[in-house]
Structure formats: structure tokens, C-alpha cells
Scaffold this motif. Structure first.
Motif, PDB file in Angstrom:
ATOM      1  N   GLY A  20      60.616  37.198  78.042  1.00  0.00           N
ATOM      2  CA  GLY A  20      60.401  35.794  78.369  1.00  0.00           C
ATOM      3  C   GLY A  20      59.363  35.102  77.500  1.00  0.00           C
ATOM      4  O   GLY A  20      59.184  33.891  77.596  1.00  0.00           O
ATOM      5  N   THR A  21      58.679  35.852  76.642  1.00  0.00           N
ATOM      6  CA  THR A  21      57.641  35.220  75.820  1.00  0.00           C
ATOM      7  C   THR A  21      58.213  34.460  74.620  1.00  0.00           C
ATOM      8  O   THR A  21      57.474  33.744  73.946  1.00  0.00           O
ATOM      9  N   GLY A  22      59.506  34.620  74.355  1.00  0.00           N
ATOM     10  CA  GLY A  22      60.119  33.825  73.290  1.00  0.00           C
ATOM     11  C   GLY A  22      60.496  34.598  72.039  1.00  0.00           C
ATOM     12  O   GLY A  22      60.729  33.998  70.983  1.00  0.00           O
ATOM     13  N   ARG A 104      52.619  35.715  73.328  1.00  0.00           N
ATOM     14  CA  ARG A 104      51.938  35.686  74.632  1.00  0.00           C
ATOM     15  C   ARG A 104      52.233  34.399  75.383  1.00  0.00           C
ATOM     16  O   ARG A 104      52.376  33.338  74.767  1.00  0.00           O
ATOM     17  N   ALA A 105      52.301  34.502  76.706  1.00  0.00           N
ATOM     18  CA  ALA A 105      52.444  33.311  77.539  1.00  0.00           C
ATOM     19  C   ALA A 105      51.742  33.544  78.872  1.00  0.00           C
ATOM     20  O   ALA A 105      51.798  34.630  79.437  1.00  0.00           O
ATOM     21  N   ASN A 106      51.096  32.518  79.359  1.00  0.00           N
ATOM     22  CA  ASN A 106      50.426  32.552  80.652  1.00  0.00           C
ATOM     23  C   ASN A 106      51.444  32.775  81.778  1.00  0.00           C
ATOM     24  O   ASN A 106      52.586  32.345  81.670  1.00  0.00           O
ATOM     25  N   LEU A 152      50.192  35.657  69.036  1.00  0.00           N
ATOM     26  CA  LEU A 152      50.446  34.218  69.004  1.00  0.00           C
ATOM     27  C   LEU A 152      50.854  33.686  70.368  1.00  0.00           C
ATOM     28  O   LEU A 152      51.709  34.278  71.040  1.00  0.00           O
ATOM     29  N   LYS A 153      50.257  32.594  70.768  1.00  0.00           N
ATOM     30  CA  LYS A 153      50.591  31.930  72.029  1.00  0.00           C
ATOM     31  C   LYS A 153      51.962  31.276  71.894  1.00  0.00           C
ATOM     32  O   LYS A 153      52.229  30.607  70.896  1.00  0.00           O
ATOM     33  N   SER A 154      52.822  31.506  72.902  1.00  0.00           N
ATOM     34  CA  SER A 154      54.181  30.954  72.861  1.00  0.00           C
ATOM     35  C   SER A 154      54.492  30.281  74.193  1.00  0.00           C
ATOM     36  O   SER A 154      55.312  30.742  74.978  1.00  0.00           O
ATOM     37  N   GLU A 155      53.789  29.185  74.447  1.00  0.00           N
ATOM     38  CA  GLU A 155      53.919  28.505  75.751  1.00  0.00           C
ATOM     39  C   GLU A 155      54.691  27.195  75.669  1.00  0.00           C
ATOM     40  O   GLU A 155      55.359  26.814  76.614  1.00  0.00           O
ATOM     41  N   THR A 156      54.570  26.519  74.560  1.00  0.00           N
ATOM     42  CA  THR A 156      55.238  25.219  74.415  1.00  0.00           C
ATOM     43  C   THR A 156      56.162  25.231  73.184  1.00  0.00           C
ATOM     44  O   THR A 156      56.069  26.133  72.341  1.00  0.00           O
ATOM     45  N   GLU A 161      57.247  26.146  67.257  1.00  0.00           N
ATOM     46  CA  GLU A 161      57.442  25.607  65.910  1.00  0.00           C
ATOM     47  C   GLU A 161      56.303  26.026  64.980  1.00  0.00           C
ATOM     48  O   GLU A 161      56.528  26.380  63.822  1.00  0.00           O
ATOM     49  N   GLU A 162      55.088  25.999  65.534  1.00  0.00           N
ATOM     50  CA  GLU A 162      53.917  26.412  64.762  1.00  0.00           C
ATOM     51  C   GLU A 162      54.015  27.901  64.399  1.00  0.00           C
ATOM     52  O   GLU A 162      53.696  28.299  63.276  1.00  0.00           O
ATOM     53  N   ASN A 163      54.454  28.704  65.345  1.00  0.00           N
ATOM     54  CA  ASN A 163      54.577  30.146  65.103  1.00  0.00           C
ATOM     55  C   ASN A 163      55.604  30.437  64.014  1.00  0.00           C
ATOM     56  O   ASN A 163      55.361  31.250  63.116  1.00  0.00           O
ATOM     57  N   VAL A 164      56.742  29.739  64.084  1.00  0.00           N
ATOM     58  CA  VAL A 164      57.794  29.946  63.083  1.00  0.00           C
ATOM     59  C   VAL A 164      57.261  29.546  61.703  1.00  0.00           C
ATOM     60  O   VAL A 164      57.435  30.267  60.708  1.00  0.00           O
TER      61      VAL A 164
END
Ligand code: ADP
Ligand code: MN
Length: 180
Positions: A20-22, A104-106, A152-156, A161-164
Motif C-alpha cells: 500500500g505504500t505505492g 513510507r506512509a503514515n 522516501l515518503k509516499s503519502e500524496t 511525482e517527486e519520488n519518480v
């Protein structure tokens, strides 16, 4: 003894994290953005090539046969240019990867994502606990050199987009530094 990695034109990247973290969305976006990079969704490969020892009804998942997965993937990894997407990371040979990304995601963000997948409460709770306890992150640091790991945070959508973009830039740099 283990084979050494051949010289490659493109790096191999592992994208890992709690379900689920993307991972799948991020990996496919990287593969789409960078010609030369191919997405390997390990769970899908396991199902398609039957790299498992049957289905576990209690856990609603296949009992992955790690040796079969490693044998199946060795030649692909030797080619380079693979974005490997899997929730675990300790059974892959360390030599395969040039970069390990832990998404990572909260919990408040992860919970509805897992619910949206139709997971039952037990499976949701297990995955939320996994994320809270840093299970995948710890596994990554136990399995790979810390210098190649990035969390890397993957919440929004903006995070994604920033991660990619970050991974794309990292690939460009790797190619400049590893030119033949
Ligand atoms: P994984 O492969 O890690 O299990 P997925 O890539 O399948 O996760 O993503 C799970 C769900 O969460 C999908 O519906 C996806 O669109 C959504 N999602 C993942 N990452 C993000 C993010 N950074 N922002 C918004 N939604 C996301
Ligand atoms: Mn996935």
C-alpha cells in the motif's frame, strides 16, 4: 559461488515497502519515464511462473519459493535496467541492486489504501503494524549497504511525482558515472 554482476548500461533498482505504500505505481511510472528501465512486479511473476509452494488460505497469499524466484530473475538482473517491486527484500542477492528505495506512509494514510483493496481487518492490522515497526526498513538495512538505501515518503500524489523525478535523476547520474 555466486556469479558477479556483468557491466550494465542501466542500473537495477529495488522499490520496497509495506503493501500500500505505492511500490507498483511508483515503479511503473519510473519504467514508463525512462526507456531502458523495465518494471518487475515480483508478486505477479510468482503467480505467472508458479514460483511458489501453494496458496496459504490463512494469509490469503502464495507461499513464495525464494530460490525459484532468484533463479528466475538472475539473467534479467544481469541485463540491468530493472525496477524490482516487492514488499520484502532480504532474499534477493545483495549484488543485484545499485539503489534500494524504501517507500513510507503514515498509518492514517495507509489504512484507507488497504481498506480500498478489500483487505480484511486482520490483514490491514498486520500491514499497519509492519509499517509502524519499520519492518521493511530494518530488513533493508540488514540486507544492503546503507549507502545505497533511500527512504522516501509516499503519502500524496506530489510525493509520488517527486519520488519518480528523484529516481529518474539518480538513474541519469548512475549512467554518467558508469558509462562504458
Ligand atoms: P504497493 O504496490 O506498494 O502495494 P500501490 O502502488 O498498489 O502500492 O498503491 C496502493 C494504492 O495507493 C493505489 O491505489 C495507489 O494509487 C495509491 N497510492 C500509492 N502511493 C500514493 C501516493 N504517494 N499518493 C497517493 N496515492 C498513492
Ligand atoms: Mn504492488
Amino acid at each position: 559461488s555466486a556469479p558477479e554482476m556483468r557491466q550494465r548500461s542501466f542500473p537495477n533498482i529495488l522499490i520496497t515497502g509495506t503493501p500500500g505504500t505505492g511500490k507498483t505505481v511508483t515503479s511503473s511510472m519510473v519504467a514508463q519515464a525512462v526507456p531502458g528501465m523495465t518494471h518487475i512486479e515480483v508478486g505477479k511473476l510468482v503467480k505467472e511462473k508458479a514460483l511458489h509452494d501453494g496458496y496459504d488460505a490463512e494469509f490469503n497469499s502464495y507461499l513464495i519459493n525464494e530460490d525459484k524466484v532468484v533463479d528466475e530473475m538472475e539473467e534479467m538482473m544481469q541485463e540491468g535496467g530493472k525496477v524490482v517491486d516487492h514488499h520484502g527484500c532480504e532474499f534477493f542477492p545483495e549484488r543485484w541492486f545499485d539503489l534500494v528505495v524504501v517507500l513510507r506512509a503514515n498509518n492514517s494514510i495507509l489504512y484507507p489504501r488497504l481498506e480500498g483493496r478489500g483487505y480484511n481487518t486482520k490483514k490491514i492490522t498486520e500491514n499497519i503494524e509492519c509499517e509502524i515497526m519499520d519492518v521493511v526498513k530494518i530488513e533493508a538495512f540488514e540486507s544492503y549497504d546503507s549507502s545505497i538505501i533511500v527512504e522516501l515518503k509516499s503519502e500524496t500524489i506530489e510525493d509520488m511525482e517527486e519520488n519518480v523525478q528523484r529516481i529518474e535523476t539518480w538513474i541519469e547520474n548512475w549512467r554518467e558515472n558508469n558509462a562504458e
